[in-house]
Design a protein around this motif. Sequence first.
Motif: not given
Length: 363
Positions: A4, A9, A278, A282
């Motif tokens: 992460t 992104t 995300t 994660s």
Amino acid sequence: MTRTSTLDTRPLTERIDRRALREYRRGLPGEIRPPLLAAIWPAVVLAVLPIFFLSAWWLVLEDGSMPDEPLGWSALILLPYLALPVGMLVLLVRTVRRRSGVRQYRLDRFARANGLGYRPIAVPVALPGLIFTMGGTSVARDLVWRDGRSQLSVANLETTIGSGRNRKVHRWGYVALRLPVALPHIVLDAVGNNSLLHPRLPVTFTKDQRLRLEGDFDRHFALYCPRGYETDALYLFTPDIMARFIDTVAELDVEIVDDHLFLYSPKDLSTLDPEVWTWVLSVVDILTERVAQWERWRDRRLEPADAASMAASFPLIRPPRGVARQGRRLSRRTEWWWLIGLALGVYGWYLIITDAVRAITGG
């Protein structure tokens, strides 16, 4: 492995090169980008129907067969016809957006930027999870995957069961994580996503397989494990792991089966929302670290008699990897309500036919 902290992104939201998009769009399969005529003809039908019906109404009004004041409450009957153009516009915008290829282009670039693979549509591989074994026809959309030791796939599953009026479409977002060892079949039914009438999962399990755990865990999950595997479940779900599941996936259903861990969501998990990605990755990072200790688990039921006696003298001898037959699958609960309904329906038709025969024969 995608972490992460290094997740990129930007491709999900940054400005798109229109020339590159047009080039990418040409390679999309027909299921994603059907021919334009096939895509817009339903909208054309919705545009023509109100013209036809309103013309018919106008002829009736001109003919004088309607009252002198046809307006008022009686005019409300025209509202469905006037709503058809609105439906046409919604359908047309939706179709154009689906054919644009923007979603697939962004996800493809996102996957490439993070060392992942992407496929816009795919037939699901033979996975052992509950949502993959329902029957019917399934398709995985926006499949993002990672190879290697900790194999990972994220997608949105669409399963169609039945046809015609009995046709029903089930949709899930899912995460599939490969585990280092096969484990007993364990299901964590998330309390937060169940309705008042039934759980979100496609099957239910017998109540004697429900395992009550300490703390707040039961407020978030209903844990099911095969009978006789309660101690194994307690070994796998230590307090620290239970806390992690509550903190990270309390709104998702969790299934451990064979050497896979699945997360199921009623919403899409492969999406253009950077926050969702995300969160998903994660969660994968946390679970990967925490379940590493599960690799040490062994099913003592696989020990042959002679090996068990040897293990008493030599404690370092361990049984082979795997799960005994009785721990591989949970026992499903049979839903009797539809059988009762079918029996009542058959009995009702029997009474109707009997009465009809008596009326005809005079008996």
